[in-house]
Every structure is written in structure tokens, then in C-alpha cells.
Scaffold this motif. Structure first.
Motif, PDB file in Angstrom:
ATOM      1  N   ASN A 170      -9.830  21.317  35.440  1.00  0.00           N
ATOM      2  CA  ASN A 170     -10.729  20.387  36.149  1.00  0.00           C
ATOM      3  C   ASN A 170     -11.688  19.665  35.214  1.00  0.00           C
ATOM      4  OD1 ASN A 170      -9.529  21.380  38.445  1.00  0.00           O
ATOM      5  ND2 ASN A 170     -11.262  22.617  39.080  1.00  0.00           N
ATOM      6  N   GLY A 171     -11.708  20.048  33.943  1.00  0.00           N
ATOM      7  CA  GLY A 171     -12.615  19.432  32.985  1.00  0.00           C
ATOM      8  C   GLY A 171     -14.022  19.993  33.027  1.00  0.00           C
ATOM      9  N   ALA A 172     -14.229  21.076  33.751  1.00  0.00           N
ATOM     10  CA  ALA A 172     -15.567  21.665  33.862  1.00  0.00           C
ATOM     11  C   ALA A 172     -15.946  22.433  32.603  1.00  0.00           C
ATOM     12  CB  ALA A 172     -15.646  22.584  35.076  1.00  0.00           C
ATOM     13  N   ILE A 173     -14.946  22.933  31.866  1.00  0.00           N
ATOM     14  CA  ILE A 173     -15.204  23.649  30.616  1.00  0.00           C
ATOM     15  C   ILE A 173     -14.451  22.959  29.494  1.00  0.00           C
ATOM     16  CG2 ILE A 173     -14.894  25.799  29.332  1.00  0.00           C
ATOM     17  CD1 ILE A 173     -15.174  27.375  31.808  1.00  0.00           C
ATOM     18  N   LYS A 174     -15.175  22.674  28.459  1.00  0.00           N
ATOM     19  CA  LYS A 174     -14.592  22.121  27.229  1.00  0.00           C
ATOM     20  C   LYS A 174     -14.686  23.203  26.151  1.00  0.00           C
ATOM     21  CE  LYS A 174     -14.743  17.678  28.755  1.00  0.00           C
ATOM     22  NZ  LYS A 174     -13.735  17.411  29.705  1.00  0.00           N
ATOM     23  N   THR A 175     -14.231  22.900  24.960  1.00  0.00           N
ATOM     24  CA  THR A 175     -14.347  23.833  23.845  1.00  0.00           C
ATOM     25  C   THR A 175     -15.832  24.085  23.587  1.00  0.00           C
ATOM     26  OG1 THR A 175     -12.295  23.031  22.896  1.00  0.00           O
ATOM     27  CG2 THR A 175     -13.752  24.243  21.426  1.00  0.00           C
ATOM     28  N   LEU A 176     -16.208  25.353  23.488  1.00  0.00           N
ATOM     29  CA  LEU A 176     -17.608  25.735  23.339  1.00  0.00           C
ATOM     30  C   LEU A 176     -17.956  26.215  21.935  1.00  0.00           C
ATOM     31  CD1 LEU A 176     -17.826  27.678  26.718  1.00  0.00           C
ATOM     32  CD2 LEU A 176     -18.746  25.398  26.241  1.00  0.00           C
ATOM     33  N   ASP A 177     -16.923  26.525  21.132  1.00  0.00           N
ATOM     34  CA  ASP A 177     -17.161  27.009  19.776  1.00  0.00           C
ATOM     35  C   ASP A 177     -15.908  26.753  18.942  1.00  0.00           C
ATOM     36  OD1 ASP A 177     -19.412  29.217  18.629  1.00  0.00           O
ATOM     37  OD2 ASP A 177     -17.547  29.073  17.481  1.00  0.00           O
ATOM     38  N   LYS A 178     -16.098  26.496  17.645  1.00  0.00           N
ATOM     39  CA  LYS A 178     -14.959  26.265  16.748  1.00  0.00           C
ATOM     40  C   LYS A 178     -14.137  27.538  16.559  1.00  0.00           C
ATOM     41  CE  LYS A 178     -17.274  22.607  14.236  1.00  0.00           C
ATOM     42  NZ  LYS A 178     -17.924  22.188  12.995  1.00  0.00           N
ATOM     43  N   ASN A 179     -14.802  28.680  16.536  1.00  0.00           N
ATOM     44  CA  ASN A 179     -14.128  29.967  16.393  1.00  0.00           C
ATOM     45  C   ASN A 179     -13.461  30.306  17.734  1.00  0.00           C
ATOM     46  OD1 ASN A 179     -13.910  32.914  16.791  1.00  0.00           O
ATOM     47  ND2 ASN A 179     -14.814  33.045  14.744  1.00  0.00           N
ATOM     48  N   PRO A 180     -12.128  30.524  17.761  1.00  0.00           N
ATOM     49  CA  PRO A 180     -11.439  30.767  19.036  1.00  0.00           C
ATOM     50  C   PRO A 180     -11.943  31.997  19.797  1.00  0.00           C
ATOM     51  CG  PRO A 180      -9.851  30.554  17.221  1.00  0.00           C
ATOM     52  CD  PRO A 180     -11.222  30.501  16.623  1.00  0.00           C
ATOM     53  N   GLU A 181     -12.299  33.066  19.076  1.00  0.00           N
ATOM     54  CA  GLU A 181     -12.792  34.255  19.763  1.00  0.00           C
ATOM     55  C   GLU A 181     -14.155  34.005  20.404  1.00  0.00           C
ATOM     56  OE1 GLU A 181     -11.452  34.499  16.631  1.00  0.00           O
ATOM     57  OE2 GLU A 181      -9.595  35.507  17.208  1.00  0.00           O
ATOM     58  N   ARG A 182     -15.022  33.302  19.669  1.00  0.00           N
ATOM     59  CA  ARG A 182     -16.340  32.986  20.247  1.00  0.00           C
ATOM     60  C   ARG A 182     -16.206  31.993  21.393  1.00  0.00           C
ATOM     61  NH1 ARG A 182     -21.238  31.588  16.677  1.00  0.00           N
ATOM     62  NH2 ARG A 182     -22.284  32.158  18.596  1.00  0.00           N
ATOM     63  N   ASP A 183     -15.242  31.072  21.283  1.00  0.00           N
ATOM     64  CA  ASP A 183     -14.993  30.127  22.370  1.00  0.00           C
ATOM     65  C   ASP A 183     -14.580  30.880  23.630  1.00  0.00           C
ATOM     66  OD1 ASP A 183     -14.611  27.373  23.411  1.00  0.00           O
ATOM     67  OD2 ASP A 183     -12.508  28.010  23.525  1.00  0.00           O
ATOM     68  N   LEU A 184     -13.661  31.821  23.481  1.00  0.00           N
ATOM     69  CA  LEU A 184     -13.224  32.647  24.608  1.00  0.00           C
ATOM     70  C   LEU A 184     -14.398  33.443  25.176  1.00  0.00           C
ATOM     71  CD1 LEU A 184     -10.987  33.964  26.379  1.00  0.00           C
ATOM     72  CD2 LEU A 184     -10.691  35.625  24.519  1.00  0.00           C
ATOM     73  N   PHE A 185     -15.185  34.043  24.291  1.00  0.00           N
ATOM     74  CA  PHE A 185     -16.341  34.824  24.735  1.00  0.00           C
ATOM     75  C   PHE A 185     -17.327  33.944  25.516  1.00  0.00           C
ATOM     76  CE2 PHE A 185     -20.757  36.031  24.153  1.00  0.00           C
ATOM     77  CZ  PHE A 185     -20.756  37.294  24.720  1.00  0.00           C
ATOM     78  N   LYS A 186     -17.670  32.782  24.970  1.00  0.00           N
ATOM     79  CA  LYS A 186     -18.653  31.905  25.626  1.00  0.00           C
ATOM     80  C   LYS A 186     -18.139  31.409  26.980  1.00  0.00           C
ATOM     81  CE  LYS A 186     -21.220  30.330  21.599  1.00  0.00           C
ATOM     82  NZ  LYS A 186     -21.707  29.178  20.836  1.00  0.00           N
TER      83      LYS A 186
END
Length: 190
Positions: free
Chosen positions: A31-47
């Protein structure tokens, strides 16, 4: 702080009664509500998961704690008339409602993910054993809650020495039984 995903998540949980966090995340990404939140994939998943869980716990408070069941792998909007009190893990809720935890270090994220996957594997192994059998075995084997592989191996060796068919008083049938139990319990520690 008001989570920007609350309205989108509320709309989604109204469309379907039962969700899982990763399915909610996929819907929110689509839906476009979440974009990439961090360059590090694990931190992106966590965030991403942090924002979702934070929004869910804020919703739970807003709509009534007995209406929204939240666990890591199961989110359910309960029907009215459900008088069963929910057991909520307040430490998990408190963790996700504390915005300071959103910006967790890479090392802490790795530790949290490893802990989660360890618990997930243990729960998967336990579900094949059935929770009742698992509880009975841990009591019978005199193992503590959340026992380690090392603790289990120690108890296995004690049982094996006592029941080995080559030992006085040993029994082949009993030895095979405890060997099977050991293998089942060992799967629960992985």
C-alpha cells in the motif's frame, strides 16, 4: 508519539479477523505505507516490525485491551462478547511502546533476531511434541523452564547411565524410551 501506521493497520484488521505481523508488513509495503527505514536490512526489518507492533499496542489501548489479541505470530481482532481475559505480556508491550527502542543498535537487533528465531524454533519443536507432553517431560526430566542444550545433555547422560541395558538394573525398553524423549527435547532447544 502517535504512530503513523495506526489508521492503516486499523483499516486492515477490520477487513480480516486474524493476521500475522509479516502479512501486515507485506500489505503495508504494497500500500506504500512503509518504505525502507534503514540501509541495513536487519535494522530495516526491526524498525518495520517495531512500527507495526507499536501501532498494534497503541490500538489495543485505544479500542480496549480485551478486544485485540497481540502476539508475535498471531494478531486477532476478537468478536464482542468474548469475556475471556487476555494474557498480555506487559514487558513486550512496554518494550514496543517505548520509542527509545526504535533506534536500536545493529548489535542489539542481531541479538533480538537470534533470540526470536531461537524461541520460534523451540516453539515449532514443542508444537510437534504437544505442549502437554513437553511440560510432562520437562518435569519428569527435572529440567528448568527454558533449559539449555547443556542442561539437557547432562540430564540425558544421568538417565542413560542409570538405565543402560549393560548396567545393573538397566532396561533396554526404558533406555529406548528415554533416548526418544531426549531426541524430542533436543529439538526443542534448537
Amino acid at each position: 508519539m502517535l504512530n503513523p501506521l495506526i489508521d492503516q493497520i486499523f483499516d486492515l484488521i477490520l477487513t480480516k479477523q486474524v493476521w500475522q505481523v509479516h502479512i501486515l508488513a507485506s500489505e503495508l509495503i504494497n500500500n506504500g505505507a512503509i518504505k525502507t527505514l534503514d540501509k541495513n536490512p536487519e535494522r530495516d526489518l526491526f524498525k518495520r516490525n517495531f512500527l507495526i507492533m507499536n501501532a498494534l499496542y497503541q490500538l489495543q489501548i485505544q479500542i480496549h485491551p480485551q478486544t485485540l489479541l497481540i502476539s508475535t505470530l498471531h494478531i486477532e481482532l476478537l468478536q464482542k462478547g468474548n469475556d475471556q481475559p487476555l494474557i498480555t505480556k506487559t514487558n513486550l508491550r512496554d518494550y514496543y511502546l517505548d520509542w527509545k527502542n526504535y533506534d536500536t543498535s545493529t548489535e542489539d537487533v542481531d541479538a533480538l533476531l537470534n533470540s526470536f528465531w531461537g524461541q520460534f524454533k523451540r516453539q515449532s519443536a514443542i508444537s510437534t511434541l504437544t505442549q502437554k507432553n513437553y511440560n510432562e517431560l520437562t518435569i519428569e526430566w527435572e529440567l528448568p523452564n527454558n533449559f539449555t542444550l547443556k542442561e539437557l545433555q547432562k540430564r540425558w547422560r544421568q538417565h542413560a547411565l542409570k538405565n543402560h541395558p549393560d548396567k545393573p538394573g538397566g532396561c533396554e525398553v526404558k533406555f529406548k524410551k528415554i533416548k526418544e524423549e531426549y531426541e524430542q527435547l533436543k529439538k526443542a532447544t534448537r
